[in-house]
Motif scaffolding. Structure first.
Motif, PDB file in Angstrom:
ATOM      1  N   GLY A 219       0.684  -1.009   0.406  1.00  0.00           N
ATOM      2  CA  GLY A 219       0.296   0.008  -0.183  1.00  0.00           C
ATOM      3  C   GLY A 219       0.852   1.288   0.107  1.00  0.00           C
ATOM      4  N   LEU A 220       0.112   2.015  -0.835  1.00  0.00           N
ATOM      5  CA  LEU A 220       1.239   3.382  -0.749  1.00  0.00           C
ATOM      6  C   LEU A 220       0.860   4.707  -0.630  1.00  0.00           C
ATOM      7  N   ILE A 221       0.585   6.064   0.288  1.00  0.00           N
ATOM      8  CA  ILE A 221      -0.281   7.198   0.810  1.00  0.00           C
ATOM      9  C   ILE A 221       0.984   7.745   0.734  1.00  0.00           C
ATOM     10  N   GLU A 222       0.371   9.408   0.248  1.00  0.00           N
ATOM     11  CA  GLU A 222       1.034  10.227   0.424  1.00  0.00           C
ATOM     12  C   GLU A 222       0.646  10.810   1.456  1.00  0.00           C
ATOM     13  N   GLY A 223       1.505  10.876   3.021  1.00  0.00           N
ATOM     14  CA  GLY A 223       0.390  11.791   4.221  1.00  0.00           C
ATOM     15  C   GLY A 223       0.351  13.280   3.958  1.00  0.00           C
ATOM     16  N   SER A 224      -0.294  14.397   5.060  1.00  0.00           N
ATOM     17  CA  SER A 224       0.043  15.127   5.065  1.00  0.00           C
ATOM     18  C   SER A 224       0.973  15.901   5.533  1.00  0.00           C
ATOM     19  N   ASP A 225       1.770  15.315   5.696  1.00  0.00           N
ATOM     20  CA  ASP A 225       3.426  15.788   6.281  1.00  0.00           C
ATOM     21  C   ASP A 225       4.380  16.025   4.804  1.00  0.00           C
ATOM     22  N   GLY A 226       3.957  15.233   4.179  1.00  0.00           N
ATOM     23  CA  GLY A 226       4.374  15.262   2.200  1.00  0.00           C
ATOM     24  C   GLY A 226       5.098  14.498   2.568  1.00  0.00           C
ATOM     25  N   ALA A 227       5.162  13.220   3.351  1.00  0.00           N
ATOM     26  CA  ALA A 227       5.951  11.887   2.589  1.00  0.00           C
ATOM     27  C   ALA A 227       5.443  11.116   2.169  1.00  0.00           C
ATOM     28  N   LEU A 228       6.298  10.469   1.217  1.00  0.00           N
ATOM     29  CA  LEU A 228       5.195   8.461   0.814  1.00  0.00           C
ATOM     30  C   LEU A 228       5.210   8.315   2.080  1.00  0.00           C
ATOM     31  N   TRP A 229       3.712   7.647   2.448  1.00  0.00           N
ATOM     32  CA  TRP A 229       4.335   5.955   3.840  1.00  0.00           C
ATOM     33  C   TRP A 229       3.860   5.209   3.238  1.00  0.00           C
ATOM     34  N   PHE A 230       4.239   3.884   3.178  1.00  0.00           N
ATOM     35  CA  PHE A 230       3.670   2.465   2.487  1.00  0.00           C
ATOM     36  C   PHE A 230       3.654   1.126   3.278  1.00  0.00           C
ATOM     37  N   THR A 231       3.208   0.335   3.210  1.00  0.00           N
ATOM     38  CA  THR A 231       3.500  -1.352   4.399  1.00  0.00           C
ATOM     39  C   THR A 231       4.220  -2.241   3.295  1.00  0.00           C
ATOM     40  N   ALA A 232       4.935  -2.258   4.222  1.00  0.00           N
ATOM     41  CA  ALA A 232       6.551  -3.198   3.934  1.00  0.00           C
ATOM     42  C   ALA A 232       5.960  -4.374   4.038  1.00  0.00           C
ATOM     43  N   ASN A 233       5.403  -5.103   3.345  1.00  0.00           N
ATOM     44  CA  ASN A 233       4.178  -6.727   3.024  1.00  0.00           C
ATOM     45  C   ASN A 233       4.808  -7.300   3.945  1.00  0.00           C
ATOM     46  N   LEU A 234       6.131  -8.308   2.764  1.00  0.00           N
ATOM     47  CA  LEU A 234       6.754  -8.920   3.836  1.00  0.00           C
ATOM     48  C   LEU A 234       8.387  -8.852   4.731  1.00  0.00           C
ATOM     49  N   ALA A 235       8.181  -7.685   4.768  1.00  0.00           N
ATOM     50  CA  ALA A 235       8.838  -7.482   5.988  1.00  0.00           C
ATOM     51  C   ALA A 235       8.960  -7.229   7.193  1.00  0.00           C
ATOM     52  N   GLY A 236       7.049  -6.742   7.048  1.00  0.00           N
ATOM     53  CA  GLY A 236       6.140  -6.557   8.080  1.00  0.00           C
ATOM     54  C   GLY A 236       7.020  -5.077   8.809  1.00  0.00           C
ATOM     55  N   TYR A 237       7.084  -4.038   8.526  1.00  0.00           N
ATOM     56  CA  TYR A 237       7.199  -2.747   8.629  1.00  0.00           C
ATOM     57  C   TYR A 237       6.306  -1.400   8.166  1.00  0.00           C
ATOM     58  N   LEU A 238       6.501  -0.445   8.940  1.00  0.00           N
ATOM     59  CA  LEU A 238       5.858   0.614   7.327  1.00  0.00           C
ATOM     60  C   LEU A 238       6.993   1.625   7.381  1.00  0.00           C
ATOM     61  N   GLY A 239       6.613   2.414   5.945  1.00  0.00           N
ATOM     62  CA  GLY A 239       8.303   3.190   5.408  1.00  0.00           C
ATOM     63  C   GLY A 239       7.804   4.265   5.667  1.00  0.00           C
ATOM     64  N   ARG A 240       8.704   5.402   5.442  1.00  0.00           N
ATOM     65  CA  ARG A 240       8.501   6.288   5.583  1.00  0.00           C
ATOM     66  C   ARG A 240       9.128   7.785   4.438  1.00  0.00           C
ATOM     67  N   LEU A 241       9.032   7.481   3.217  1.00  0.00           N
ATOM     68  CA  LEU A 241      10.392   8.656   2.092  1.00  0.00           C
ATOM     69  C   LEU A 241      10.224   9.878   1.994  1.00  0.00           C
ATOM     70  N   THR A 242      11.054  10.594   2.978  1.00  0.00           N
ATOM     71  CA  THR A 242      10.886  12.171   1.791  1.00  0.00           C
ATOM     72  C   THR A 242      10.970  11.987   0.437  1.00  0.00           C
TER      73      THR A 242
END
Length: 665
Positions: free
Chosen positions: A600-623
Motif C-alpha cells: 500500500g502507498l499513500i501521500e501523508g499530510s506531512d508531504g512524505a510517502l508512506w507504504f506498507t512493507a508487506n514481506l518485511a512487516g514494517y511501515l516505511g516513510r520516504l521524504t
C-alpha cells in the motif's frame, strides 16, 4: 441488483473506436499513445532510524527484560531446571543432553538412542527423566555417568497401562514431576499418563482429552506438548501445541479444561497460529511449546514457538505478551524490543528469572518478568485486534467523519471503526467477499469482489452488485475526479456510472490504479513477464499516454508529493514525472530473505510517502529528499497491506498476516 453491461449504443461506439485505434478496446477516438521505454535513475535512500514500540491500546507496558547467556548452544531446544547445580539440563539437536551452568559453561551428559520429547530433573533421585517419542519410552539419565535406563515402555508403541516394558506409550512428549509424591506426568499424544520412578504407568485423563482437533490425535509438527506441575493446587498445565490451547488438568479426577487459546481452523492447516492478547479463548497462540509455573507470582510463562514470543498466562486465563517482537530476530531488550527466533524450552532458575531455549538463534536467553518498561518513543505503532478472534482485515478506507471502513473477505464482512474506537461489523450474504475499498462523496462504500463491483449503503445496509462485463477480476478501486467508482483488473479499466451501468476500456494489463491530478486515472501492471506499463486514461476513456518500463514490476501506485506519480517496487520506491522515473533504492530489509515489497502507498499530510512493507512487516516513510525511516510492526507474521490517513491525521493500516489493525502516531 446486478447492473447491465454496456448499452447497445455504447457498444456500437466502442466497436467503432476500437476499429479506428486497432486496439480492440472500448476507448474514445484519440491518437494511439506513444510507447516510452525509460531508463530508471537509481538513488540510494538515506536511512533514519527511530525507536518505535507496539503499544497496547490501554497503554500498559510490555516489560519482560531479555538478556543472552554466555555461549553458543547449537540447536538448543528442550530445557529443565537442575535444582542441584542451579543451572539447567537441555537438549542440543534431537538427542544430546547437556548441562548448562549459570555462567554459560556447558558439558555433555549423555546421548539417548532417539530424539527427546521432554525433560525434567528429579532432585530426590538425582536423575534426569526424558521421553523418547519415537521409541515410545520414558528413560532416566544419570548426570554423573551418562547411563541411560528405560523406566517404562518399549519400542512397541501403543496404549497400555502397566509396569516397565509391559506398558506402552503412543508418542510421549512433555514430562513434569510432582516433587512431593515423586510421580512423573507425561503428555502422550491425546491423553495424560502418570509414571512412577518404579515404572508403573497409568492413564490419568480419558483418551482424546488433549490434542484433538476434528476428533483425530494432533500430531502435526512441531508438536511439543510442554507440561508443568503447579505445586500450589496440585494441577497440571499443558501447552497443547498444535491446537494452540493452554489446558489445566486435575490429576486426581482426570478433568481437563481449557485455560486460554483456541483452535481456529485454517485453510491449509489444522489450527492456524495467531498472536493476540486476551482472556480465555480470546487469547491466541502460535504453537506454544514448553511452559513453566512460577509459584511466587502464580503465573504460567509460555514459550510461544511460532509467535517468537514469551507469553504470560494467569490462572484466570488472561494472556499477555511479556517479551518478543514476533519477528524472527535476535536482540536483547525490554518487552517487544527483544527478539527471539523459535523459542522452545523454558526453565525457572530463580524466583525472578527463567531461561528460554531460543532454538533458531542457538542461544539461551534469560528473562526477568518484571523489568523496567521501555522509555516512551516520540512515535510508535499501536496495534488493535479485530472484534472476532482469527479474522483478518484486508481493505481499508477513511471516511470524512474520522471513522475507518474495512473489509474481511474470508468472513464476508464489512466493518467500521469509529473515531472513538468502537467496532461495528456488517455480515454480507455468503459469497460476497469485499476486497479493496473506496468511499464516494455520498458516503457509500464501494468494494471489489472478483468479477463484481459492489456497493454498501451504511444507512440502509443495502448491498448492490454490478457484474464486470469482461468477466475480469477487479484488483483495485478508487473514486475518480468525476465522482464515479473506477476499478482495474486484467486488461481493462472501468467505472460504474450514476445509472448503474458498467463501462470498460481496454488498457495494458494492470493491477493497481490511482486518481490522477486532472480528470484522469493512472494504472500500473505487468503480466507474464511483459514490461510494466503505466497508462494515463481520462475519465472519458481517452488514453492520454502510455509508458512502458522493462525493469519494473507490479506494485502500488499513488499520487504523491510535488504532483508526481509514485510507485512501489520490491526494493525501491519510484517517482515518475515528465516521462522520467527516479528510483529510491531502499536498504536491505531487516527481515532476512525478504524484500520490502510495498503493498500500500499513500501521500501523508506531512508531504512524505508512506507504504506498507508487506514481506518485511514494517511501515516505511520516504521524504522527497530521499530520507527513509522504517517502523517495525512488532507482531508475529506481520504482513501489512492497505494503508490510509484518517481525517485526524493518523496513519492506519490493515495487517492480515498478524490479524490486526495498526495506527502510527
Amino acid at each position: 441488483m446486478r447492473a447491465p453491461a454496456l448499452t447497445p449504443a455504447l457498444q456500437g461506439a466502442a466497436v467503432m473506436a476500437a476499429a479506428l485505434l486497432g486496439l480492440g478496446a472500448v476507448v474514445s477516438a484519440h491518437p494511439a499513445p506513444q510507447n516510452l521505454t525509460l531508463r530508471p535513475v537509481i538513488v540510494r535512500a538515506h536511512v533514519a532510524l527511530e525507536p518505535v514500540v507496539r503499544e497496547r491500546p490501554d497503554g500498559s507496558p510490555y516489560q519482560g527484560t531479555v538478556r543472552t547467556l554466555s555461549g553458543t548452544f547449537s540447536g538448543v531446544s528442550l530445557m529443565a531446571y537442575d535444582a542441584d547445580t542451579g543451572g539447567v539440563v537441555a537438549t542440543l539437536g534431537t538427542s544430546t543432553i547437556v548441562s548448562i551452568a549459570r555462567d554459560g559453561a556447558s558439558s555433555q551428559v549423555a546421548t539417548v538412542g532417539s530424539s527427546v520429547g521432554g525433560l525434567v530433573y528429579d532432585r530426590a533421585t538425582k536423575l534426569i527423566y526424558a521421553t523418547e517419542p519415537f521409541a515410545c519410552e520414558v528413560v532416566s539419565i544419570a548426570p554423573t555417568t551418562g547411563v541411560v535406563t528405560v523406566v517404562a515402555g518399549s519400542t512397541r508403541c501403543g496404549l497400555q497401562d502397566g509396569q516397565g516394558s509391559g506398558a506402552e506409550f503412543q508418542r510421549p512428549l512433555g514430562i513434569t514431576l510432582d516433587i512431593a509424591s515423586g510421580v512423573l506426568y507425561v503428555a502422550d499424544m491425546d491423553l495424560i499418563r502418570s509414571v512412577t520412578v518404579k515404572g508403573v504407568v497409568k492413564s490419568v485423563t480419558p483418551i482424546g482429552s488433549i490434542g484433538m482437533p476434528d476428533g483425530d490425535p494432533c500430531i502435526q509438527g512441531p508438536n511439543y506438548q510442554g507440561l508443568t506441575y503447579d505445586g500450589d493446587d496440585g494441577d497440571l498445565y499443558l501447552a497443547d501445541t498444535c491446537v494452540n490451547i493452554i489446558r489445566q488438568i486435575d490429576p486426581s479426577t482426570g478433568a481437563v479444561s481449557s485455560v486460554a487459546g483456541q483452535c481456529i481452523q485454517g485453510q491449509f492447516t489444522t489450527c492456524t497460529d495467531y498472536d493476540r492478547d486476551g482472556t480465555g479463548s480470546a487469547g491466541l497462540f502460535g504453537h506454544p511449546a514448553e511452559l513453566v509455573y512460577d509459584h511466587i507470582d502464580g503465573y504460567l510463562y509460555v514459550a510461544d514457538y511460532n509467535n517468537n514470543q514469551i507469553r504470560r498466562v494467569s490462572r484466570a486465563g488472561v494472556v499477555v505478551t511479556l517479551a518478543g517482537s514476533g519477528h524472527n530476530e535476535f536482540s536483547n531488550g525490554v518487552g517487544l524490543f527483544a527478539g527471539f527466533s523459535s523459542p522452545i524450552g523454558m526453565a525457572l532458575v530463580g524466583n525472578d528469572t527463567f531461561w528460554v531455549a531460543d532454538s533458531a538463534n542457538n542461544a539461551v536467553r534469560a528473562v526477568i518478568p518484571d523489568g523496567p518498561p521501555p522509555p516512551p518513543p516520540a512515535h510508535g505503532i499501536a496495534l488493535y485486534d479485530p472484534p472476532v478472534a482469527g479474522e483478518s482485515p484486508v481493505g481499508l478506507a477513511a471516511a470524512s467523519d474520522g471513522s475507518l471502513w474495512y473489509s474481511v473477505p474470508a468472513a464476508y464482512k464489512l466493518g467500521n471503526l469509529s473515531a472513538t474506537g468502537q467496532f461495528t461489523e456488517y455480515q454480507l450474504q455468503t459469497g460476497v467477499s469485499p476486497g479493496a475499498l473506496a468511499i464516494d462523496a455520498k458516503g457509500a462504500i464501494w468494494f471489489t469482489d472478483g468479477s463484481f463491483i459492489g456497493t454498501f449503503e451504511p444507512a440502509t445496509q443495502a448491498v448492490t452488485l454490478y457484474k464486470i462485463p469482461s468477466g475480469d477480476s477487479a484488483t483495485d478501486i478508487v473514486i475518480g475526479s468525476d465522482g464515479n467508482p473506477w476499478f482495474v483488473g486484467g486488461q481493462a479499466i472501468g467505472y460504474v456510472n450514476a445509472q448503474g451501468e458498467v463501462l470498460e476500456y481496454l488498457i495494458d494489463p494492470a493491477v493497481t490504479l490511482c486518481a490522477g491530478f486532472s480528470s484522469d486515472l493512472l494504472t500500473l501492471g505487468e503480466q507474464h513477464g511483459n514490461p510494466a506499463s503505466i497508462d494515463d486514461v481520462s475519465t472519458q476513456g481517452v488514453m492520454l499516454s502510455r509508458m512502458t518500463f522493462s525493469t519494473l514490476t507490479n506494485g502500488p501506485i499513488a499520487q504523491g508529493p510535488e504532483k508526481h506519480v509514485w510507485i512501489g517496487q520490491p526494493q525501491s520506491i519510484g517517482e515518475i514525472y515528465l516521462h522520467n522515473v527516479l528510483l529510491y533504492e531502499l536498504p536491505p530489509a531487516p527481515t532476512y530473505d525478504y524484500d520490502w515489497n510495498p503493498a500500500g502507498l499513500i501521500e501523508g499530510s506531512d508531504g512524505a510517502l508512506w507504504f506498507t512493507a508487506n514481506l518485511a512487516g514494517y511501515l516505511g516513510r520516504l521524504t522527497t529528499g530521499g530520507s527513509f525511516t522504517p517502523y517495525e510492526i512488532r507482531a508475529a507474521r506481520s504482513a501489512p497491506l492497505s494503508i490510509v490517513e484518517s481525517s485526524g491525521g493518523s496513519i492506519w493500516f490493515t495487517d492480515p498476516g498478524a490479524s490486526k489493525f495498526g495506527r502510527w502516531y
